[in-house]
Design a protein around this motif. Structure first.
Motif, PDB file in Angstrom:
ATOM      1  N   LYS A  42      15.180   5.855 -22.626  1.00  0.00           N
ATOM      2  CA  LYS A  42      14.024   5.609 -23.499  1.00  0.00           C
ATOM      3  C   LYS A  42      14.321   4.456 -24.451  1.00  0.00           C
ATOM      4  CE  LYS A  42      11.928   9.307 -21.838  1.00  0.00           C
ATOM      5  NZ  LYS A  42      12.959   9.871 -20.986  1.00  0.00           N
ATOM      6  N   ARG A  43      14.599   3.276 -23.896  1.00  0.00           N
ATOM      7  CA  ARG A  43      14.863   2.123 -24.754  1.00  0.00           C
ATOM      8  C   ARG A  43      14.364   0.868 -24.069  1.00  0.00           C
ATOM      9  NH1 ARG A  43      19.535   2.327 -21.736  1.00  0.00           N
ATOM     10  NH2 ARG A  43      20.554   0.344 -21.365  1.00  0.00           N
ATOM     11  N   ASP A  44      14.104  -0.155 -24.853  1.00  0.00           N
ATOM     12  CA  ASP A  44      13.670  -1.425 -24.296  1.00  0.00           C
ATOM     13  C   ASP A  44      14.793  -2.027 -23.464  1.00  0.00           C
ATOM     14  OD1 ASP A  44      11.269  -1.196 -25.564  1.00  0.00           O
ATOM     15  OD2 ASP A  44      11.865  -2.406 -27.300  1.00  0.00           O
ATOM     16  N   GLY A  45      14.429  -2.679 -22.379  1.00  0.00           N
ATOM     17  CA  GLY A  45      15.418  -3.378 -21.574  1.00  0.00           C
ATOM     18  C   GLY A  45      16.166  -2.480 -20.616  1.00  0.00           C
ATOM     19  N   ALA A  46      15.730  -1.242 -20.404  1.00  0.00           N
ATOM     20  CA  ALA A  46      16.411  -0.356 -19.473  1.00  0.00           C
ATOM     21  C   ALA A  46      15.862  -0.579 -18.078  1.00  0.00           C
ATOM     22  CB  ALA A  46      16.210   1.103 -19.895  1.00  0.00           C
ATOM     23  N   CYS A  47      16.742  -0.925 -17.157  1.00  0.00           N
ATOM     24  CA  CYS A  47      16.322  -1.292 -15.804  1.00  0.00           C
ATOM     25  C   CYS A  47      15.583  -0.161 -15.121  1.00  0.00           C
ATOM     26  CB  CYS A  47      17.563  -1.693 -14.998  1.00  0.00           C
ATOM     27  SG  CYS A  47      17.261  -1.971 -13.256  1.00  0.00           S
ATOM     28  N   CYS A  48      14.437  -0.483 -14.550  1.00  0.00           N
ATOM     29  CA  CYS A  48      13.690   0.443 -13.697  1.00  0.00           C
ATOM     30  C   CYS A  48      13.234   1.706 -14.412  1.00  0.00           C
ATOM     31  CB  CYS A  48      14.487   0.790 -12.437  1.00  0.00           C
ATOM     32  SG  CYS A  48      14.863  -0.665 -11.446  1.00  0.00           S
ATOM     33  N   ALA A  49      13.092   1.647 -15.731  1.00  0.00           N
ATOM     34  CA  ALA A  49      12.440   2.730 -16.451  1.00  0.00           C
ATOM     35  C   ALA A  49      10.936   2.602 -16.244  1.00  0.00           C
ATOM     36  CB  ALA A  49      12.808   2.658 -17.930  1.00  0.00           C
ATOM     37  N   GLY A  50      10.172   3.548 -16.821  1.00  0.00           N
ATOM     38  CA  GLY A  50       8.742   3.586 -16.536  1.00  0.00           C
ATOM     39  C   GLY A  50       8.014   2.302 -16.891  1.00  0.00           C
ATOM     40  N   THR A  51       8.320   1.697 -18.037  1.00  0.00           N
ATOM     41  CA  THR A  51       7.634   0.462 -18.425  1.00  0.00           C
ATOM     42  C   THR A  51       7.972  -0.677 -17.464  1.00  0.00           C
ATOM     43  OG1 THR A  51       9.436  -0.050 -19.953  1.00  0.00           O
ATOM     44  CG2 THR A  51       7.524   1.089 -20.861  1.00  0.00           C
ATOM     45  N   ASP A  52       9.177  -0.672 -16.898  1.00  0.00           N
ATOM     46  CA  ASP A  52       9.550  -1.725 -15.958  1.00  0.00           C
ATOM     47  C   ASP A  52       8.744  -1.627 -14.666  1.00  0.00           C
ATOM     48  OD1 ASP A  52      11.557  -2.992 -17.539  1.00  0.00           O
ATOM     49  OD2 ASP A  52      12.855  -1.296 -17.148  1.00  0.00           O
ATOM     50  N   ILE A  53       8.499  -0.427 -14.215  1.00  0.00           N
ATOM     51  CA  ILE A  53       7.686  -0.244 -13.018  1.00  0.00           C
ATOM     52  C   ILE A  53       6.262  -0.742 -13.282  1.00  0.00           C
ATOM     53  CG2 ILE A  53       6.652   1.481 -11.485  1.00  0.00           C
ATOM     54  CD1 ILE A  53       9.259   3.093 -11.799  1.00  0.00           C
ATOM     55  N   ALA A  54       5.734  -0.424 -14.451  1.00  0.00           N
ATOM     56  CA  ALA A  54       4.395  -0.898 -14.806  1.00  0.00           C
ATOM     57  C   ALA A  54       4.365  -2.423 -14.889  1.00  0.00           C
ATOM     58  CB  ALA A  54       3.964  -0.287 -16.141  1.00  0.00           C
ATOM     59  N   ASP A  55       5.411  -3.031 -15.443  1.00  0.00           N
ATOM     60  CA  ASP A  55       5.463  -4.494 -15.520  1.00  0.00           C
ATOM     61  C   ASP A  55       5.526  -5.118 -14.137  1.00  0.00           C
ATOM     62  OD1 ASP A  55       5.329  -4.622 -18.268  1.00  0.00           O
ATOM     63  OD2 ASP A  55       7.506  -4.706 -18.560  1.00  0.00           O
ATOM     64  N   ALA A  56       6.326  -4.530 -13.244  1.00  0.00           N
ATOM     65  CA  ALA A  56       6.419  -5.065 -11.891  1.00  0.00           C
ATOM     66  C   ALA A  56       5.072  -4.989 -11.183  1.00  0.00           C
ATOM     67  CB  ALA A  56       7.481  -4.301 -11.101  1.00  0.00           C
ATOM     68  N   ARG A  57       4.386  -3.872 -11.376  1.00  0.00           N
ATOM     69  CA  ARG A  57       3.075  -3.716 -10.741  1.00  0.00           C
ATOM     70  C   ARG A  57       2.077  -4.722 -11.306  1.00  0.00           C
ATOM     71  NH1 ARG A  57       2.525   1.442 -11.427  1.00  0.00           N
ATOM     72  NH2 ARG A  57       3.162   2.023  -9.312  1.00  0.00           N
ATOM     73  N   ALA A  58       2.124  -4.945 -12.618  1.00  0.00           N
ATOM     74  CA  ALA A  58       1.205  -5.903 -13.244  1.00  0.00           C
ATOM     75  C   ALA A  58       1.464  -7.322 -12.746  1.00  0.00           C
ATOM     76  CB  ALA A  58       1.340  -5.836 -14.766  1.00  0.00           C
ATOM     77  N   VAL A  59       2.732  -7.687 -12.577  1.00  0.00           N
ATOM     78  CA  VAL A  59       3.066  -9.015 -12.058  1.00  0.00           C
ATOM     79  C   VAL A  59       2.567  -9.160 -10.626  1.00  0.00           C
ATOM     80  CG1 VAL A  59       4.980 -10.499 -11.350  1.00  0.00           C
ATOM     81  CG2 VAL A  59       5.015  -9.408 -13.599  1.00  0.00           C
ATOM     82  N   ALA A  60       2.777  -8.130  -9.817  1.00  0.00           N
ATOM     83  CA  ALA A  60       2.299  -8.185  -8.432  1.00  0.00           C
ATOM     84  C   ALA A  60       0.791  -8.358  -8.383  1.00  0.00           C
ATOM     85  CB  ALA A  60       2.740  -6.928  -7.678  1.00  0.00           C
ATOM     86  N   ASP A  61       0.085  -7.628  -9.251  1.00  0.00           N
ATOM     87  CA  ASP A  61      -1.368  -7.773  -9.310  1.00  0.00           C
ATOM     88  C   ASP A  61      -1.754  -9.191  -9.711  1.00  0.00           C
ATOM     89  OD1 ASP A  61      -1.671  -5.135  -8.581  1.00  0.00           O
ATOM     90  OD2 ASP A  61      -2.056  -4.401 -10.624  1.00  0.00           O
ATOM     91  N   ARG A  62      -1.058  -9.746 -10.682  1.00  0.00           N
ATOM     92  CA  ARG A  62      -1.332 -11.107 -11.134  1.00  0.00           C
ATOM     93  C   ARG A  62      -1.147 -12.112  -9.999  1.00  0.00           C
ATOM     94  NH1 ARG A  62      -3.313 -14.864 -14.916  1.00  0.00           N
ATOM     95  NH2 ARG A  62      -2.016 -16.731 -14.826  1.00  0.00           N
ATOM     96  N   LEU A  63      -0.117 -11.874  -9.167  1.00  0.00           N
ATOM     97  CA  LEU A  63       0.182 -12.803  -8.075  1.00  0.00           C
ATOM     98  C   LEU A  63      -0.633 -12.527  -6.813  1.00  0.00           C
ATOM     99  CD1 LEU A  63       4.083 -12.829  -8.421  1.00  0.00           C
ATOM    100  CD2 LEU A  63       2.471 -14.551  -9.283  1.00  0.00           C
ATOM    101  N   GLY A  64      -1.274 -11.349  -6.766  1.00  0.00           N
ATOM    102  CA  GLY A  64      -2.047 -10.982  -5.583  1.00  0.00           C
ATOM    103  C   GLY A  64      -1.175 -10.636  -4.388  1.00  0.00           C
ATOM    104  N   ILE A  65      -0.029 -10.018  -4.647  1.00  0.00           N
ATOM    105  CA  ILE A  65       0.875  -9.647  -3.552  1.00  0.00           C
ATOM    106  C   ILE A  65       0.944  -8.129  -3.442  1.00  0.00           C
ATOM    107  CG2 ILE A  65       2.245 -11.746  -3.857  1.00  0.00           C
ATOM    108  CD1 ILE A  65       4.410  -9.983  -5.185  1.00  0.00           C
ATOM    109  N   ALA A  66       1.363  -7.663  -2.278  1.00  0.00           N
ATOM    110  CA  ALA A  66       1.565  -6.226  -2.077  1.00  0.00           C
ATOM    111  C   ALA A  66       2.749  -5.771  -2.916  1.00  0.00           C
ATOM    112  CB  ALA A  66       1.819  -5.941  -0.604  1.00  0.00           C
ATOM    113  N   HIS A  67       2.681  -4.519  -3.378  1.00  0.00           N
ATOM    114  CA  HIS A  67       3.763  -3.974  -4.204  1.00  0.00           C
ATOM    115  C   HIS A  67       3.939  -2.495  -3.903  1.00  0.00           C
ATOM    116  CE1 HIS A  67       5.370  -2.212  -8.077  1.00  0.00           C
ATOM    117  NE2 HIS A  67       6.301  -3.086  -7.736  1.00  0.00           N
TER     118      HIS A  67
END
Length: 376
Positions: free
Chosen positions: A61-86
């Motif tokens: 539960k801290r910022d910068g923790a690899c593959c925590a819940g917020t990181d998954i949300a960020d990855a999904r948001a980037v994929a949506d921005r790029l229009g790629i499958a995720h």
């Protein structure tokens, strides 16, 4: 607006040809997000894959923790921005069994583990390459700051970000299918690309410490995995004379000074070694930490064979400077100058110039003070 023609030449050279299907390992950080963006801009059919490595209740539960819940949300948001499958794949059980359990076992055996290397060996490369193959991808792309030049692995051009230490155990077969588009950039250039692509993670802090160790408290992680970790024992000097007591070997690492609570000594005491068989912590003066040579195990060579008899440079910790050494035989390294802070369990990564030749994990040392050791 970033286009194919405006991508840095170092990035274009590291990418498969336009039209290739690629899988990008997306952690939700700026580096892997930029890799996905440049692959898509290059014209690759880009598929993002994020690994869920922690159960929801166990995620740091801290910022910068690899593959925590917020990181998954960020990855999904980037994929949506790029229009790629995720895709998000649940690898929490495999990560716990192969990385976290090994981490605890190494500490219980008196060694200092490097779990990021184990993670790259298992879930991040072995398993993700399997996913890439199943998806018919030509290559797996990651955000590591290393360079793949032909069939060779080289350090990243930015010394402050080079991650080759963590990738020495990559096999030649794996390297043939891996691509590292950021190896020719520094971090500032990567963040500039993230901003140019309009990625929301452009200013996201880098991940810190070990992803499954909240606040750097590795002892609490070991205790959770191994309830037997806190067996008390003796603190002794190199001659076996009892100087005090400890509350568990996991409270100590080789080279440690703070926490060695032994009074009445003329000079500060440092941890020289841990003895799991007797549950003892062996301490002594700083001079006794000097290491003249190390013996390696679990070796991996990215060249044809071990560079026995050759002069090489060696990295003994991820952020340590390169040191000069000679490969005495297939398993032994002798340093030109005695080294400090060397602990069994850590990796010794061996280079020829910028090229990664391979390396192994240190299992025994020879002390420079008395010339003893190298039994393993």
């Amino acid at each position: 607006m970033v286009t194919l023609s405006t991508l840095p030449a170092a990035v274009r050279r590291a990418l498969p040809p336009p039209g290739s299907r690629v899988v990008v390992a997306m952690s939700g950080g700026v580096d892997s997000s930029v890799v996905a963006a440049v692959a898509a801009a290059h014209g690759c059919e880009t598929i993002g894959v994020t690994l869920r490595l922690s159960d929801a209740d166990d995620a740091p539960k801290r910022d910068g923790a690899c593959c925590a819940g917020t990181d998954i949300a960020d990855a999904r948001a980037v994929a949506d921005r790029l229009g790629i499958a995720h895709y998000v794949l649940d690898y929490a059980s495999a990560f716990r069994a192969e990385v976290m359990a090994d981490f605890a076992a190494q500490y219980m055996a008196g060694r200092t583990p490097v779990p990021c290397i184990t993670c790259n060996q298992t879930v991040k490369f072995r398993d993700l390459l399997g996913v890439a193959e199943a998806l018919g991808a030509e290559a797996l792309l990651t955000g590591h700051y290393v360079q793949r030049l032909g069939d060779e692995l080289h350090r990243g051009v930015d010394p402050a970000k080079d991650q080759s230490y963590f990738l020495f155990a990559t096999t030649r077969a794996q390297l043939a299918r891996l691509r590292f588009p950021l190896g020719g950039l520094d971090k500032a250039a990567t963040r500039t690309l993230a901003a140019d692509f309009g990625l929301r993670v452009a200013g996201k802090p880098d991940s810190q410490d070990i992803c499954f160790v909240p606040n750097g408290d590795y002892r609490s992680v070991v205790r959770k995995l191994r309830p037997d970790a806190d067996a008390p024992g003796e603190i002794v000097d190199a001659d076996g004379r009892v100087l005090g007591r400890h509350d568990g070997l996991i409270g100590f690492t080789v080279g440690q000074r703070r926490g060695v609570n032994v009074g009445g000594q003329a000079a500060p005491l440092y941890v020289l070694r841990l003895e799991p068989a007797t549950n003892r912590v062996v301490v002594g003066p700083r001079a006794a930490l000097a290491v003249a040579a190390v013996r390696l195990d679990a070796l991996n060579w990215l060249g044809d064979d071990a560079p026995a008899g050759r002069r090489v440079t060696v990295k003994l910790r991820s952020m340590a400077p390169l040191v000069e050494a000679r490969m005495e035989d297939e398993r032994s390294l002798r340093f030109d100058v005695p080294q400090y802070g060397v602990a069994p369990g850590q990796a010794a990564v061996i280079y020829d110039g910028s090229r990664v030749l391979g390396g192994g994990f240190m299992v025994a040392t020879e002390g420079a003070l008395l010339g003893e050791g190298l039994a393993a």
